[in-house]
Design a protein around this motif. Structure first.
Motif, PDB file in Angstrom:
ATOM      1  N   ALA A  90       0.817  -1.216   0.000  1.00 48.01           N
ATOM      2  CA  ALA A  90       0.000   0.000   0.000  1.00 48.01           C
ATOM      3  C   ALA A  90       0.852   1.267   0.000  1.00 48.01           C
ATOM      4  CB  ALA A  90      -0.929   0.004   1.210  1.00 48.01           C
ATOM      5  N   GLN A  91       2.139   1.164   0.318  1.00 48.64           N
ATOM      6  CA  GLN A  91       3.012   2.330   0.323  1.00 48.64           C
ATOM      7  C   GLN A  91       3.579   2.535  -1.086  1.00 48.64           C
ATOM      8  OE1 GLN A  91       5.697   2.600   3.626  1.00 48.64           O
ATOM      9  NE2 GLN A  91       4.307   1.514   5.028  1.00 48.64           N
ATOM     10  N   PRO A  92       3.265   3.650  -1.730  1.00 48.72           N
ATOM     11  CA  PRO A  92       3.568   3.829  -3.156  1.00 48.72           C
ATOM     12  C   PRO A  92       5.019   3.582  -3.544  1.00 48.72           C
ATOM     13  CG  PRO A  92       2.115   5.566  -2.393  1.00 48.72           C
ATOM     14  CD  PRO A  92       2.534   4.804  -1.171  1.00 48.72           C
ATOM     15  N   ASP A  93       5.976   4.019  -2.709  1.00 46.45           N
ATOM     16  CA  ASP A  93       7.373   3.848  -3.101  1.00 46.45           C
ATOM     17  C   ASP A  93       7.837   2.398  -3.012  1.00 46.45           C
ATOM     18  OD1 ASP A  93       7.159   4.066  -0.260  1.00 46.45           O
ATOM     19  OD2 ASP A  93       9.331   4.339  -0.137  1.00 46.45           O
ATOM     20  N   LEU A  94       7.125   1.566  -2.235  1.00 47.00           N
ATOM     21  CA  LEU A  94       7.508   0.157  -2.093  1.00 47.00           C
ATOM     22  C   LEU A  94       6.708  -0.765  -3.008  1.00 47.00           C
ATOM     23  CD1 LEU A  94       7.821  -0.076   1.809  1.00 47.00           C
ATOM     24  CD2 LEU A  94       9.640   0.336   0.127  1.00 47.00           C
ATOM     25  N   ALA A  95       5.599  -0.275  -3.538  1.00 42.96           N
ATOM     26  CA  ALA A  95       4.703  -1.133  -4.325  1.00 42.96           C
ATOM     27  C   ALA A  95       5.391  -1.810  -5.515  1.00 42.96           C
ATOM     28  CB  ALA A  95       3.496  -0.322  -4.785  1.00 42.96           C
ATOM     29  N   PRO A  96       6.210  -1.094  -6.319  1.00 42.81           N
ATOM     30  CA  PRO A  96       6.832  -1.780  -7.461  1.00 42.81           C
ATOM     31  C   PRO A  96       7.746  -2.932  -7.046  1.00 42.81           C
ATOM     32  CG  PRO A  96       6.940   0.599  -7.738  1.00 42.81           C
ATOM     33  CD  PRO A  96       6.491   0.352  -6.335  1.00 42.81           C
ATOM     34  N   LEU A  97       8.523  -2.743  -5.976  1.00 45.60           N
ATOM     35  CA  LEU A  97       9.419  -3.804  -5.509  1.00 45.60           C
ATOM     36  C   LEU A  97       8.626  -5.017  -5.026  1.00 45.60           C
ATOM     37  CD1 LEU A  97      12.066  -5.058  -4.491  1.00 45.60           C
ATOM     38  CD2 LEU A  97      11.838  -3.650  -2.428  1.00 45.60           C
ATOM     39  N   ILE A  98       7.566  -4.764  -4.275  1.00 45.43           N
ATOM     40  CA  ILE A  98       6.803  -5.883  -3.733  1.00 45.43           C
ATOM     41  C   ILE A  98       6.067  -6.623  -4.831  1.00 45.43           C
ATOM     42  CG2 ILE A  98       4.882  -6.472  -2.185  1.00 45.43           C
ATOM     43  CD1 ILE A  98       5.946  -4.177  -0.374  1.00 45.43           C
ATOM     44  N   ARG A  99       5.543  -5.899  -5.804  1.00 46.02           N
ATOM     45  CA  ARG A  99       4.909  -6.581  -6.934  1.00 46.02           C
ATOM     46  C   ARG A  99       5.937  -7.413  -7.696  1.00 46.02           C
ATOM     47  NH1 ARG A  99       0.111  -5.110 -10.773  1.00 46.02           N
ATOM     48  NH2 ARG A  99       0.343  -6.825 -12.254  1.00 46.02           N
ATOM     49  N   ALA A 100       7.148  -6.877  -7.893  1.00 43.44           N
ATOM     50  CA  ALA A 100       8.189  -7.623  -8.594  1.00 43.44           C
ATOM     51  C   ALA A 100       8.615  -8.861  -7.818  1.00 43.44           C
ATOM     52  CB  ALA A 100       9.403  -6.721  -8.844  1.00 43.44           C
ATOM     53  N   SER A 101       8.391  -8.866  -6.499  1.00 43.07           N
ATOM     54  CA  SER A 101       8.841  -9.969  -5.656  1.00 43.07           C
ATOM     55  C   SER A 101       7.776 -11.029  -5.425  1.00 43.07           C
ATOM     56  CB  SER A 101       9.298  -9.432  -4.298  1.00 43.07           C
ATOM     57  OG  SER A 101      10.329  -8.480  -4.448  1.00 43.07           O
ATOM     58  N   LEU A 102       6.504 -10.609  -5.314  1.00 41.12           N
ATOM     59  CA  LEU A 102       5.414 -11.536  -4.997  1.00 41.12           C
ATOM     60  C   LEU A 102       4.477 -11.802  -6.166  1.00 41.12           C
ATOM     61  CD1 LEU A 102       4.303 -10.291  -1.442  1.00 41.12           C
ATOM     62  CD2 LEU A 102       6.103 -11.929  -2.052  1.00 41.12           C
ATOM     63  N   GLY A 103       4.376 -10.859  -7.094  1.00 44.94           N
ATOM     64  CA  GLY A 103       3.465 -11.028  -8.214  1.00 44.94           C
ATOM     65  C   GLY A 103       2.254 -10.129  -8.101  1.00 44.94           C
ATOM     66  N   ASP A 104       1.187 -10.496  -8.782  1.00 42.99           N
ATOM     67  CA  ASP A 104      -0.026  -9.691  -8.923  1.00 42.99           C
ATOM     68  C   ASP A 104      -0.647  -9.375  -7.558  1.00 42.99           C
ATOM     69  OD1 ASP A 104      -2.405  -8.519  -9.603  1.00 42.99           O
ATOM     70  OD2 ASP A 104      -3.108 -10.138 -10.888  1.00 42.99           O
ATOM     71  N   PRO A 105      -0.783  -8.094  -7.186  1.00 42.00           N
ATOM     72  CA  PRO A 105      -1.371  -7.738  -5.883  1.00 42.00           C
ATOM     73  C   PRO A 105      -2.804  -8.239  -5.711  1.00 42.00           C
ATOM     74  CG  PRO A 105      -0.243  -5.852  -6.844  1.00 42.00           C
ATOM     75  CD  PRO A 105      -0.287  -6.905  -7.905  1.00 42.00           C
ATOM     76  N   ALA A 106      -3.526  -8.457  -6.800  1.00 41.61           N
ATOM     77  CA  ALA A 106      -4.895  -8.959  -6.683  1.00 41.61           C
ATOM     78  C   ALA A 106      -4.929 -10.337  -6.028  1.00 41.61           C
ATOM     79  CB  ALA A 106      -5.551  -9.016  -8.061  1.00 41.61           C
ATOM     80  N   ALA A 107      -3.785 -11.037  -6.040  1.00 35.47           N
ATOM     81  CA  ALA A 107      -3.724 -12.383  -5.454  1.00 35.47           C
ATOM     82  C   ALA A 107      -3.431 -12.370  -3.965  1.00 35.47           C
ATOM     83  CB  ALA A 107      -2.648 -13.203  -6.175  1.00 35.47           C
ATOM     84  N   TYR A 108      -3.013 -11.242  -3.398  1.00 36.81           N
ATOM     85  CA  TYR A 108      -2.543 -11.245  -2.016  1.00 36.81           C
ATOM     86  C   TYR A 108      -3.595 -11.730  -1.012  1.00 36.81           C
ATOM     87  CZ  TYR A 108       1.362  -8.456  -3.918  1.00 36.81           C
ATOM     88  OH  TYR A 108       2.434  -8.022  -4.654  1.00 36.81           O
ATOM     89  N   PRO A 109      -4.881 -11.362  -1.153  1.00 33.10           N
ATOM     90  CA  PRO A 109      -5.867 -11.916  -0.212  1.00 33.10           C
ATOM     91  C   PRO A 109      -5.961 -13.436  -0.254  1.00 33.10           C
ATOM     92  CG  PRO A 109      -6.763  -9.988  -1.325  1.00 33.10           C
ATOM     93  CD  PRO A 109      -5.488 -10.345  -2.030  1.00 33.10           C
ATOM     94  N   VAL A 110      -5.799 -14.029  -1.425  1.00 38.29           N
ATOM     95  CA  VAL A 110      -5.838 -15.485  -1.546  1.00 38.29           C
ATOM     96  C   VAL A 110      -4.599 -16.106  -0.902  1.00 38.29           C
ATOM     97  CG1 VAL A 110      -5.898 -17.435  -3.179  1.00 38.29           C
ATOM     98  CG2 VAL A 110      -7.233 -15.366  -3.641  1.00 38.29           C
ATOM     99  N   LEU A 111      -3.456 -15.461  -1.065  1.00 37.00           N
ATOM    100  CA  LEU A 111      -2.215 -16.002  -0.518  1.00 37.00           C
ATOM    101  C   LEU A 111      -2.275 -16.107   1.003  1.00 37.00           C
ATOM    102  CD1 LEU A 111       0.466 -14.138  -2.681  1.00 37.00           C
ATOM    103  CD2 LEU A 111      -0.679 -16.307  -3.111  1.00 37.00           C
ATOM    104  N   GLY A 112      -3.048 -15.242   1.653  1.00 31.50           N
ATOM    105  CA  GLY A 112      -3.125 -15.263   3.104  1.00 31.50           C
ATOM    106  C   GLY A 112      -4.264 -16.082   3.667  1.00 31.50           C
ATOM    107  N   SER A 113      -4.976 -16.820   2.827  1.00 30.56           N
ATOM    108  CA  SER A 113      -6.152 -17.565   3.280  1.00 30.56           C
ATOM    109  C   SER A 113      -6.121 -18.997   2.759  1.00 30.56           C
ATOM    110  CB  SER A 113      -7.435 -16.869   2.806  1.00 30.56           C
ATOM    111  OG  SER A 113      -8.558 -17.689   3.000  1.00 30.56           O
ATOM    112  N   LYS A 114      -5.975 -19.967   3.671  1.00 33.56           N
ATOM    113  CA  LYS A 114      -5.970 -21.373   3.253  1.00 33.56           C
ATOM    114  C   LYS A 114      -7.285 -21.767   2.599  1.00 33.56           C
ATOM    115  CE  LYS A 114      -2.714 -23.048   6.821  1.00 33.56           C
ATOM    116  NZ  LYS A 114      -2.361 -21.783   7.460  1.00 33.56           N
ATOM    117  N   SER A 115      -8.401 -21.285   3.152  1.00 36.11           N
ATOM    118  CA  SER A 115      -9.696 -21.647   2.573  1.00 36.11           C
ATOM    119  C   SER A 115      -9.839 -21.082   1.166  1.00 36.11           C
ATOM    120  CB  SER A 115     -10.833 -21.153   3.463  1.00 36.11           C
ATOM    121  OG  SER A 115     -10.759 -19.759   3.661  1.00 36.11           O
ATOM    122  N   ALA A 116      -9.370 -19.849   0.943  1.00 38.09           N
ATOM    123  CA  ALA A 116      -9.449 -19.264  -0.397  1.00 38.09           C
ATOM    124  C   ALA A 116      -8.555 -20.012  -1.376  1.00 38.09           C
ATOM    125  CB  ALA A 116      -9.058 -17.785  -0.346  1.00 38.09           C
TER     126      ALA A 116
END
Length: 398
Positions: A90-116
């Protein structure tokens, strides 16, 4: 040309973050570590620099480490680290690095939920156990009446088997529910903090929040794992193992056998593509007797087998991560199919007299003497601590 930089992040007292840092350095990365003081990663020779994370301000310290190290990629080595990175997107200056490291931000809620994760795999037509949330004890009892045990109760925000309870009889449901939903006791956290010589357990106690657990079909079979390296949804390389021994029931593997399972590879590829994943990702499976491999959960981070390489040297999955840093990678040198490996320190701590330690390859970090000395020093402290606890218990019961 300067070396691509990677920041390895660990908030847990696990040794494999240091092992992976060493592998990343061998692959050609300039490696920094971000972890609490006293952690094995901080005491390893693998990182060229260390950024301190304090348990009471993990997010702030991690953000500062990212800005100071300015890596090309970040590698989380536990669920807490992965969750912190997702929040910092969510912090604009860090967003590009984190996206480059983890992938599509739309997936982050799924990554944190075993049921999802399991729900998405089912939607994709992948083999998974039947699973659904149970929001109350009454819902659990009703579900068990409709489909009798054995069943598995699982909660989010846990790891190492801590949030898993196998319900083998209906009368066990209450104890399983209480264990999954109970906040860890402060006294228990204090004892663990003394054992670890760390504030981590106390801060985990403070951060604890109840979640809605899932009730999952129990699948008899053999536990297995697959670790992959992805880039923007494409799997670059992967390693699959069958679990031969665990540290404790439902816990992490301590002895594994390398296997070739196309069905496990297909599941990992389908999930990575759908979620647009980048970096290391681990998948847990159960292999049915004589049947298919069912995915039971996904770990959006590095896992304890990610550092493994061929017995005769070379670099394993870490070399494939070079593609995500924009560098042409070498072909990963992975352990051969059928090779059996005793993971250090897991099997040694499970049973110092284990025959596996003499029969198969024991993956001791001889290449990192400071890490090995640090682990042995910690093990000696734990042994003294347990002796002291034993004397105190005996004195209290006289």
């Amino acid at each position: 040309m300067s070396l691509p930089g990677v920041l390895v992040v660990s908030t847990q007292p696990w040794s494999f973050a240091a092992r992976l840092a060493r592998a990343l350095g061998a692959a050609g990365f300039l490696v920094h570590g971000a972890c609490p003081a006293g952690s094995l990663l901080a005491r390893s020779a693998a990182p060229s620099a260390w950024h301190r994370l304090r348990h009471w301000r993990l997010a702030e310290d991690l953000a500062a480490a990212l800005r100071q190290a300015r890596p090309d990629l970040v590698v989380p080595c536990d669920d807490r680290s992965a969750g912190l990175l997702a929040e910092l997107h969510a912090q604009p200056d860090l967003a590009p690095l984190i996206r480059a490291s983890l992938g599509d931000p739309a997936a982050y809620p799924v990554l944190g939920s075993k049921s999802a994760q399991v729900a998405l795999a089912a939607e994709l037509g992948l083999p998974v156990p039947a699973s659904f949330p149970v929001a109350s004890r009454a819902e659990l009892d009703s579900a068990l009446a409709a489909a009798p045990p054995p069943r598995v109760l699982k909660s989010d925000g846990t790891w190492g088997g801590a949030g898993v309870a196998v319900i083998r009889r209906a009368e066990d449901a209450g104890a399983a529910w209480d264990r999954i939903m109970r906040r860890p006791g402060l006294a228990e956290a204090g004892k663990l903090a003394l054992r670890e010589r760390s504030l981590r357990p106390v801060m985990e106690h403070r951060r604890w929040r109840p979640t809605v657990p899932d009730l999952q079909a129990f699948v008899p079979g053999r536990a297995a794992n697959r670790a992959v390296v992805c880039h923007e949804g494409r799997v670059l390389a992967g390693l699959s193992v069958e679990v031969l021994e665990m540290n404790y029931p439902n816990g992490p593997a301590s002895v594994v056998r390398v296997i070739d399972r196309p069905d496990m590879a297909r599941t990992a590829e389908a999930m990575a593509e759908r979620l647009g994943l980048t970096g290391f990702v681990g998948f847990d499976f159960v292999i049915e007797e004589g049947g298919q491999a069912l995915m039971i959960e996904m770990n959006p981070r590095a896992t304890p087998i990610c550092h493994l390489a061929a017995r005769d040297g070379g670099v394993g999955l870490a070399s494939a991560l070079m593609a995500a840093a924009g560098v042409r990678p070498e072909e990963p040198a992975l352990p051969a199919t059928g090779e059996e490996i005793a993971l250090f320190p897991g099997e040694w701590s499970r049973d110092p007299e284990s025959p596996w330690l003499r029969r198969v390859r024991h993956d001791v970090p001889w290449e990192d003497p400071p890490l090995l000395r640090a682990y042995l020093a910690d093990a000696a402290w734990i042994e003294r601590y347990e002796r002291m606890r034993g004397r105190v218990r005996r004195a209290l019961h006289r």
